[in-house]
Design a protein around this motif. Structure first.
Motif, PDB file in Angstrom:
ATOM      1  N   THR A  41      17.167  30.175  23.436  1.00  0.00           N
ATOM      2  CA  THR A  41      17.839  31.448  23.597  1.00  0.00           C
ATOM      3  C   THR A  41      16.840  32.518  24.019  1.00  0.00           C
ATOM      4  O   THR A  41      15.806  32.690  23.386  1.00  0.00           O
ATOM      5  N   PRO A  42      17.144  33.258  25.077  1.00  0.00           N
ATOM      6  CA  PRO A  42      16.242  34.329  25.501  1.00  0.00           C
ATOM      7  C   PRO A  42      16.203  35.451  24.458  1.00  0.00           C
ATOM      8  O   PRO A  42      17.179  35.704  23.759  1.00  0.00           O
ATOM      9  N   VAL A  43      15.070  36.116  24.391  1.00  0.00           N
ATOM     10  CA  VAL A  43      14.891  37.235  23.473  1.00  0.00           C
ATOM     11  C   VAL A  43      14.365  38.432  24.261  1.00  0.00           C
ATOM     12  O   VAL A  43      13.374  38.321  24.984  1.00  0.00           O
ATOM     13  N   LEU A  44      15.067  39.552  24.120  1.00  0.00           N
ATOM     14  CA  LEU A  44      14.618  40.816  24.705  1.00  0.00           C
ATOM     15  C   LEU A  44      13.912  41.591  23.601  1.00  0.00           C
ATOM     16  O   LEU A  44      14.491  41.813  22.529  1.00  0.00           O
ATOM     17  N   ARG A  45      12.683  41.973  23.862  1.00  0.00           N
ATOM     18  CA  ARG A  45      11.881  42.659  22.841  1.00  0.00           C
ATOM     19  C   ARG A  45      11.415  43.991  23.414  1.00  0.00           C
ATOM     20  O   ARG A  45      10.711  44.018  24.421  1.00  0.00           O
ATOM     21  N   CYS A  46      11.823  45.076  22.765  1.00  0.00           N
ATOM     22  CA  CYS A  46      11.457  46.417  23.228  1.00  0.00           C
ATOM     23  C   CYS A  46      10.593  47.091  22.171  1.00  0.00           C
ATOM     24  O   CYS A  46      10.909  47.058  20.985  1.00  0.00           O
ATOM     25  N   GLU A  47       9.519  47.710  22.639  1.00  0.00           N
ATOM     26  CA  GLU A  47       8.670  48.528  21.770  1.00  0.00           C
ATOM     27  C   GLU A  47       9.007  49.976  22.073  1.00  0.00           C
ATOM     28  O   GLU A  47       8.819  50.447  23.199  1.00  0.00           O
ATOM     29  N   VAL A  48       9.515  50.670  21.053  1.00  0.00           N
ATOM     30  CA  VAL A  48       9.976  52.041  21.206  1.00  0.00           C
ATOM     31  C   VAL A  48       9.080  52.934  20.352  1.00  0.00           C
ATOM     32  O   VAL A  48       8.952  52.716  19.147  1.00  0.00           O
ATOM     33  N   THR A  49       8.477  53.932  20.999  1.00  0.00           N
ATOM     34  CA  THR A  49       7.532  54.812  20.306  1.00  0.00           C
ATOM     35  C   THR A  49       8.041  56.247  20.326  1.00  0.00           C
ATOM     36  O   THR A  49       8.453  56.763  21.377  1.00  0.00           O
ATOM     37  N   TYR A  50       8.021  56.857  19.159  1.00  0.00           N
ATOM     38  CA  TYR A  50       8.353  58.283  19.031  1.00  0.00           C
ATOM     39  C   TYR A  50       7.492  58.878  17.922  1.00  0.00           C
ATOM     40  O   TYR A  50       7.377  58.275  16.836  1.00  0.00           O
ATOM     41  N   ALA A  51       6.885  60.010  18.189  1.00  0.00           N
ATOM     42  CA  ALA A  51       6.071  60.745  17.212  1.00  0.00           C
ATOM     43  C   ALA A  51       4.972  59.868  16.595  1.00  0.00           C
ATOM     44  O   ALA A  51       4.724  59.913  15.402  1.00  0.00           O
ATOM     45  N   GLY A  52       4.361  59.026  17.413  1.00  0.00           N
ATOM     46  CA  GLY A  52       3.243  58.207  16.943  1.00  0.00           C
ATOM     47  C   GLY A  52       3.633  56.957  16.176  1.00  0.00           C
ATOM     48  O   GLY A  52       2.780  56.214  15.712  1.00  0.00           O
ATOM     49  N   SER A  53       4.921  56.698  16.034  1.00  0.00           N
ATOM     50  CA  SER A  53       5.391  55.514  15.314  1.00  0.00           C
ATOM     51  C   SER A  53       6.116  54.581  16.298  1.00  0.00           C
ATOM     52  O   SER A  53       6.946  55.038  17.083  1.00  0.00           O
ATOM     53  N   THR A  54       5.795  53.293  16.233  1.00  0.00           N
ATOM     54  CA  THR A  54       6.398  52.316  17.139  1.00  0.00           C
ATOM     55  C   THR A  54       7.313  51.378  16.372  1.00  0.00           C
ATOM     56  O   THR A  54       6.941  50.855  15.327  1.00  0.00           O
ATOM     57  N   GLN A  55       8.526  51.194  16.907  1.00  0.00           N
ATOM     58  CA  GLN A  55       9.486  50.264  16.333  1.00  0.00           C
ATOM     59  C   GLN A  55       9.735  49.143  17.335  1.00  0.00           C
ATOM     60  O   GLN A  55       9.768  49.380  18.548  1.00  0.00           O
ATOM     61  N   ILE A  56       9.915  47.954  16.818  1.00  0.00           N
ATOM     62  CA  ILE A  56      10.250  46.804  17.648  1.00  0.00           C
ATOM     63  C   ILE A  56      11.756  46.571  17.549  1.00  0.00           C
ATOM     64  O   ILE A  56      12.297  46.430  16.445  1.00  0.00           O
ATOM     65  N   VAL A  57      12.414  46.518  18.685  1.00  0.00           N
ATOM     66  CA  VAL A  57      13.849  46.242  18.730  1.00  0.00           C
ATOM     67  C   VAL A  57      14.017  44.916  19.480  1.00  0.00           C
ATOM     68  O   VAL A  57      13.691  44.837  20.661  1.00  0.00           O
ATOM     69  N   GLU A  58      14.501  43.898  18.767  1.00  0.00           N
ATOM     70  CA  GLU A  58      14.711  42.592  19.392  1.00  0.00           C
ATOM     71  C   GLU A  58      16.204  42.345  19.557  1.00  0.00           C
ATOM     72  O   GLU A  58      16.998  42.643  18.659  1.00  0.00           O
ATOM     73  N   THR A  59      16.555  41.770  20.700  1.00  0.00           N
ATOM     74  CA  THR A  59      17.944  41.526  21.033  1.00  0.00           C
ATOM     75  C   THR A  59      18.102  40.116  21.583  1.00  0.00           C
ATOM     76  O   THR A  59      17.269  39.668  22.353  1.00  0.00           O
ATOM     77  N   LYS A  60      19.182  39.473  21.182  1.00  0.00           N
ATOM     78  CA  LYS A  60      19.546  38.163  21.733  1.00  0.00           C
ATOM     79  C   LYS A  60      20.892  38.310  22.451  1.00  0.00           C
ATOM     80  O   LYS A  60      21.613  39.278  22.227  1.00  0.00           O
ATOM     81  N   PRO A  61      21.219  37.346  23.305  1.00  0.00           N
ATOM     82  CA  PRO A  61      22.468  37.479  24.066  1.00  0.00           C
ATOM     83  C   PRO A  61      23.706  37.568  23.170  1.00  0.00           C
ATOM     84  O   PRO A  61      23.788  36.910  22.138  1.00  0.00           O
ATOM     85  N   VAL A  62      24.623  38.404  23.601  1.00  0.00           N
ATOM     86  CA  VAL A  62      25.900  38.580  22.907  1.00  0.00           C
ATOM     87  C   VAL A  62      27.013  38.460  23.935  1.00  0.00           C
ATOM     88  O   VAL A  62      26.786  38.599  25.138  1.00  0.00           O
ATOM     89  N   SER A  63      28.231  38.240  23.448  1.00  0.00           N
ATOM     90  CA  SER A  63      29.375  38.216  24.356  1.00  0.00           C
ATOM     91  C   SER A  63      30.095  39.559  24.379  1.00  0.00           C
ATOM     92  O   SER A  63      30.742  39.904  25.356  1.00  0.00           O
TER      93      SER A  63
END
Length: 156
Positions: A41-63
């Motif tokens: 299964t493919p995984v989309l991984r986004c690193e989102v940074t705001y105010a010096g803090s980074t969050q990882i948002v991972e997503t897998k395919p959905v219907s």
């Protein structure tokens, strides 16, 4: 002398029978492993940074893209990554990817960014860049949110 060679011959014959019987099972297991890895299964991984803090948002395919919830980023932004797959539950192919960013206002959230990515996608066992580093500015004091995403998955 003949009694010592007979067990070896019999043992060899039994081993050959076992090997002959187990070959289809071994072949099937090898094909399953081969295809199972290839259909990861493919995984989309986004690193989102705001105010010096980074969050990882991972997503897998959905219907259903409407079932994907936004992720709160520092109480100022909402980030939503949607990856719609062609065949579920064994999603192997990606129909499209959409990325949304909202600025959280006092009374309502304001959409400030929407990006759409269409196939073909590069599949790899290692993370492959999907987006460049994006910088978004919103609000009265132009707060900055940055993100970039990678796509990871085995070859179809």
């Amino acid at each position: 002398m003949s009694s010592s060679s007979s067990p070896n011959h019999s043992e060899h014959f039994n081993s050959a029978k076992i090997l002959k019987k187990s070959f289809p099972v071994t072949l099937a297991a090898g094909l399953f492993f081969c295809c199972d890895v290839a259909m990861a299964t493919p995984v989309l991984r986004c690193e989102v940074t705001y105010a010096g803090s980074t969050q990882i948002v991972e997503t897998k395919p959905v219907s259903d893209p409407y079932a994907v919830e936004s992720v709160d980023i520092g109480g100022r932004f909402l980030f939503k990554a949607v990856m719609v797959g062609a065949k579920l539950p064994n999603a192997k192919l990606i129909d499209y990817i959409k990325l949304y960013v909202y600025f959280q206002g006092r009374h309502y959230d304001v959409p400030i960014h929407q990006a759409t990515y269409l196939p073909p996608f590069s599949y790899s066992d290692s993370p492959t860049p999907l987006t460049p580093l994006n910088s978004l500015y919103a609000g009265e004091v132009e707060r900055e949110l940055q993100y970039h995403c990678t796509l990871q998955g085995a070859k179809p």
